[in-house]
Design a protein around this motif. Structure first.
Motif, PDB file in Angstrom:
ATOM      1  N   LEU A  19      13.100  -0.720   4.046  1.00  0.00           N
ATOM      2  CA  LEU A  19      11.719   0.165   3.966  1.00  0.00           C
ATOM      3  C   LEU A  19      11.072   0.223   5.347  1.00  0.00           C
ATOM      4  CD1 LEU A  19       9.951  -1.586   1.184  1.00  0.00           C
ATOM      5  CD2 LEU A  19      11.463  -0.035   0.907  1.00  0.00           C
ATOM      6  N   SER A  20      10.757   1.171   5.506  1.00  0.00           N
ATOM      7  CA  SER A  20      10.061   1.564   7.035  1.00  0.00           C
ATOM      8  C   SER A  20       8.611   2.145   6.801  1.00  0.00           C
ATOM      9  CB  SER A  20      11.025   2.963   7.625  1.00  0.00           C
ATOM     10  OG  SER A  20      12.030   2.262   8.019  1.00  0.00           O
ATOM     11  N   CYS A  21       7.829   1.786   7.550  1.00  0.00           N
ATOM     12  CA  CYS A  21       6.380   2.148   7.662  1.00  0.00           C
ATOM     13  C   CYS A  21       6.023   2.672   9.050  1.00  0.00           C
ATOM     14  CB  CYS A  21       5.626   1.011   7.371  1.00  0.00           C
ATOM     15  SG  CYS A  21       3.847   1.495   7.237  1.00  0.00           S
ATOM     16  N   ALA A  22       5.566   3.840   9.203  1.00  0.00           N
ATOM     17  CA  ALA A  22       5.259   4.595  10.166  1.00  0.00           C
ATOM     18  C   ALA A  22       3.663   4.726  10.407  1.00  0.00           C
ATOM     19  CB  ALA A  22       5.838   6.048  10.336  1.00  0.00           C
ATOM     20  N   ALA A  23       3.379   3.992  11.547  1.00  0.00           N
ATOM     21  CA  ALA A  23       1.645   4.282  11.630  1.00  0.00           C
ATOM     22  C   ALA A  23       1.421   5.156  12.663  1.00  0.00           C
ATOM     23  CB  ALA A  23       1.156   2.878  12.089  1.00  0.00           C
ATOM     24  N   SER A  24       0.480   6.045  12.472  1.00  0.00           N
ATOM     25  CA  SER A  24      -0.215   6.913  13.131  1.00  0.00           C
ATOM     26  C   SER A  24      -1.686   6.837  13.239  1.00  0.00           C
ATOM     27  CB  SER A  24       0.055   8.254  12.724  1.00  0.00           C
ATOM     28  OG  SER A  24      -0.351   8.509  11.468  1.00  0.00           O
ATOM     29  N   GLY A  25      -2.263   7.406  14.345  1.00  0.00           N
ATOM     30  CA  GLY A  25      -3.749   7.437  14.492  1.00  0.00           C
ATOM     31  C   GLY A  25      -4.120   6.419  15.574  1.00  0.00           C
ATOM     32  N   SER A  26      -5.006   5.400  15.355  1.00  0.00           N
ATOM     33  CA  SER A  26      -5.622   4.183  16.117  1.00  0.00           C
ATOM     34  C   SER A  26      -4.462   3.058  15.953  1.00  0.00           C
ATOM     35  CB  SER A  26      -6.815   4.022  15.915  1.00  0.00           C
ATOM     36  OG  SER A  26      -7.628   5.202  15.930  1.00  0.00           O
ATOM     37  N   ILE A  27      -3.369   3.494  16.549  1.00  0.00           N
ATOM     38  CA  ILE A  27      -2.568   2.145  16.486  1.00  0.00           C
ATOM     39  C   ILE A  27      -2.577   1.007  17.405  1.00  0.00           C
ATOM     40  CG2 ILE A  27      -0.585   3.635  15.506  1.00  0.00           C
ATOM     41  CD1 ILE A  27       0.804   3.795  18.474  1.00  0.00           C
ATOM     42  N   PHE A  28      -3.236   1.623  18.759  1.00  0.00           N
ATOM     43  CA  PHE A  28      -3.560   0.457  19.678  1.00  0.00           C
ATOM     44  C   PHE A  28      -4.649  -0.591  19.034  1.00  0.00           C
ATOM     45  CE2 PHE A  28      -8.019   1.528  19.994  1.00  0.00           C
ATOM     46  CZ  PHE A  28      -7.925   3.037  19.760  1.00  0.00           C
ATOM     47  N   SER A  29      -5.196  -0.177  18.041  1.00  0.00           N
ATOM     48  CA  SER A  29      -6.118  -1.227  17.403  1.00  0.00           C
ATOM     49  C   SER A  29      -5.588  -2.327  16.417  1.00  0.00           C
ATOM     50  CB  SER A  29      -7.148  -0.491  16.589  1.00  0.00           C
ATOM     51  OG  SER A  29      -6.774   0.100  15.370  1.00  0.00           O
ATOM     52  N   ILE A  30      -4.141  -2.117  16.041  1.00  0.00           N
ATOM     53  CA  ILE A  30      -3.496  -2.808  15.099  1.00  0.00           C
ATOM     54  C   ILE A  30      -3.140  -4.298  15.427  1.00  0.00           C
ATOM     55  CG2 ILE A  30      -1.638  -3.054  13.588  1.00  0.00           C
ATOM     56  CD1 ILE A  30      -1.248   0.184  13.559  1.00  0.00           C
ATOM     57  N   ASN A  31      -3.663  -5.141  14.767  1.00  0.00           N
ATOM     58  CA  ASN A  31      -3.628  -6.697  15.164  1.00  0.00           C
ATOM     59  C   ASN A  31      -1.997  -7.007  14.250  1.00  0.00           C
ATOM     60  OD1 ASN A  31      -5.474  -6.980  17.134  1.00  0.00           O
ATOM     61  ND2 ASN A  31      -6.754  -7.132  15.505  1.00  0.00           N
ATOM     62  N   ALA A  32      -1.984  -6.637  13.196  1.00  0.00           N
ATOM     63  CA  ALA A  32      -0.776  -7.198  12.492  1.00  0.00           C
ATOM     64  C   ALA A  32      -0.404  -6.163  11.477  1.00  0.00           C
ATOM     65  CB  ALA A  32      -1.090  -8.429  11.910  1.00  0.00           C
ATOM     66  N   MET A  33       0.882  -5.874  11.260  1.00  0.00           N
ATOM     67  CA  MET A  33       1.203  -5.040   9.946  1.00  0.00           C
ATOM     68  C   MET A  33       1.979  -6.074   8.989  1.00  0.00           C
ATOM     69  SD  MET A  33       2.134  -1.477  11.741  1.00  0.00           S
ATOM     70  CE  MET A  33       2.376  -0.655  10.458  1.00  0.00           C
ATOM     71  N   ALA A  34       1.964  -5.404   7.778  1.00  0.00           N
ATOM     72  CA  ALA A  34       2.670  -6.222   6.866  1.00  0.00           C
ATOM     73  C   ALA A  34       3.161  -5.480   5.454  1.00  0.00           C
ATOM     74  CB  ALA A  34       1.765  -7.253   6.366  1.00  0.00           C
ATOM     75  N   TRP A  35       3.959  -6.105   4.802  1.00  0.00           N
ATOM     76  CA  TRP A  35       4.411  -5.403   3.575  1.00  0.00           C
ATOM     77  C   TRP A  35       3.894  -6.615   2.429  1.00  0.00           C
ATOM     78  CZ3 TRP A  35       6.426  -0.969   2.723  1.00  0.00           C
ATOM     79  CH2 TRP A  35       7.217  -0.102   3.780  1.00  0.00           C
ATOM     80  N   TYR A  36       3.270  -6.017   1.333  1.00  0.00           N
ATOM     81  CA  TYR A  36       3.043  -6.553   0.415  1.00  0.00           C
ATOM     82  C   TYR A  36       3.722  -5.848  -0.954  1.00  0.00           C
ATOM     83  CZ  TYR A  36      -1.301  -8.369   2.505  1.00  0.00           C
ATOM     84  OH  TYR A  36      -2.142  -9.192   3.189  1.00  0.00           O
ATOM     85  N   ARG A  37       3.686  -6.519  -1.895  1.00  0.00           N
ATOM     86  CA  ARG A  37       4.170  -5.908  -3.141  1.00  0.00           C
ATOM     87  C   ARG A  37       3.517  -6.113  -4.465  1.00  0.00           C
ATOM     88  NH1 ARG A  37       9.924  -9.680  -3.553  1.00  0.00           N
ATOM     89  NH2 ARG A  37       8.909 -11.528  -4.263  1.00  0.00           N
ATOM     90  N   GLN A  38       3.674  -5.432  -5.564  1.00  0.00           N
ATOM     91  CA  GLN A  38       3.071  -5.778  -6.784  1.00  0.00           C
ATOM     92  C   GLN A  38       4.133  -5.173  -7.823  1.00  0.00           C
ATOM     93  OE1 GLN A  38      -0.762  -3.702  -7.215  1.00  0.00           O
ATOM     94  NE2 GLN A  38      -1.377  -5.068  -8.803  1.00  0.00           N
ATOM     95  N   ALA A  39       4.349  -6.376  -8.523  1.00  0.00           N
ATOM     96  CA  ALA A  39       5.030  -6.065  -9.938  1.00  0.00           C
ATOM     97  C   ALA A  39       4.131  -5.899 -10.847  1.00  0.00           C
ATOM     98  CB  ALA A  39       5.988  -7.380  -9.938  1.00  0.00           C
ATOM     99  N   PRO A  40       4.730  -5.059 -12.002  1.00  0.00           N
ATOM    100  CA  PRO A  40       3.916  -5.004 -13.036  1.00  0.00           C
ATOM    101  C   PRO A  40       3.303  -6.007 -13.673  1.00  0.00           C
ATOM    102  CG  PRO A  40       6.099  -3.783 -13.432  1.00  0.00           C
ATOM    103  CD  PRO A  40       5.967  -4.715 -12.308  1.00  0.00           C
ATOM    104  N   GLY A  41       2.009  -6.093 -14.218  1.00  0.00           N
ATOM    105  CA  GLY A  41       1.271  -7.100 -14.833  1.00  0.00           C
ATOM    106  C   GLY A  41       1.298  -8.256 -13.764  1.00  0.00           C
TER     107      GLY A  41
END
Length: 114
Positions: A19-41
């Protein structure tokens, strides 16, 4: 910050996805990036996080199988998922935490067939 996630799909158990996640905009302000997930229910859960300084942490059930990394510019975060299990099936969301806010990307579906 705008986040664009990609890379989900259908894979057999034991297989791999990236999986890839491309950030744009105020990327200089980002302290951390993460992946979350949500399974049904189920509630959304943190899968992996990488800080500006490069520190990482993982959900216990994915340790040793998933790896989060980022490019040198800090614009793109990748989640390499190996040895996938049926219980990894979920919608995966990219997340970016800045000083005053957090942003979410659109979800990408990962389906692992057993």
């Amino acid at each position: 910050v705008q986040l664009q996630a990609s890379g989900g799909g259908l894979v057999q158990a034991g297989g791999s996805l990236r999986l890839s996640c491309a950030a744009s905009g105020s990327i200089f302000s980002i302290n951390a990036m993460a992946w979350y997930r949500q399974a049904p229910g189920k509630q959304r859960e943190l899968v992996a996080r990488i800080t500006r300084g490069g520190s990482t942490n993982y959900l216990d059930s994915v340790k040793g199988r998933f790896t989060i990394s980022r490019d040198n510019a800090g614009n793109t975060v990748t989640l390499q998922m190996n040895s996938l299990k049926a219980e990894d099936t979920a919608v995966y969301y990219c997340n970016a935490v800045s000083i005053y806010r957090q942003d979410w990307g659109q979800g990408t579906l990962v389906t692992v067939s057993s």
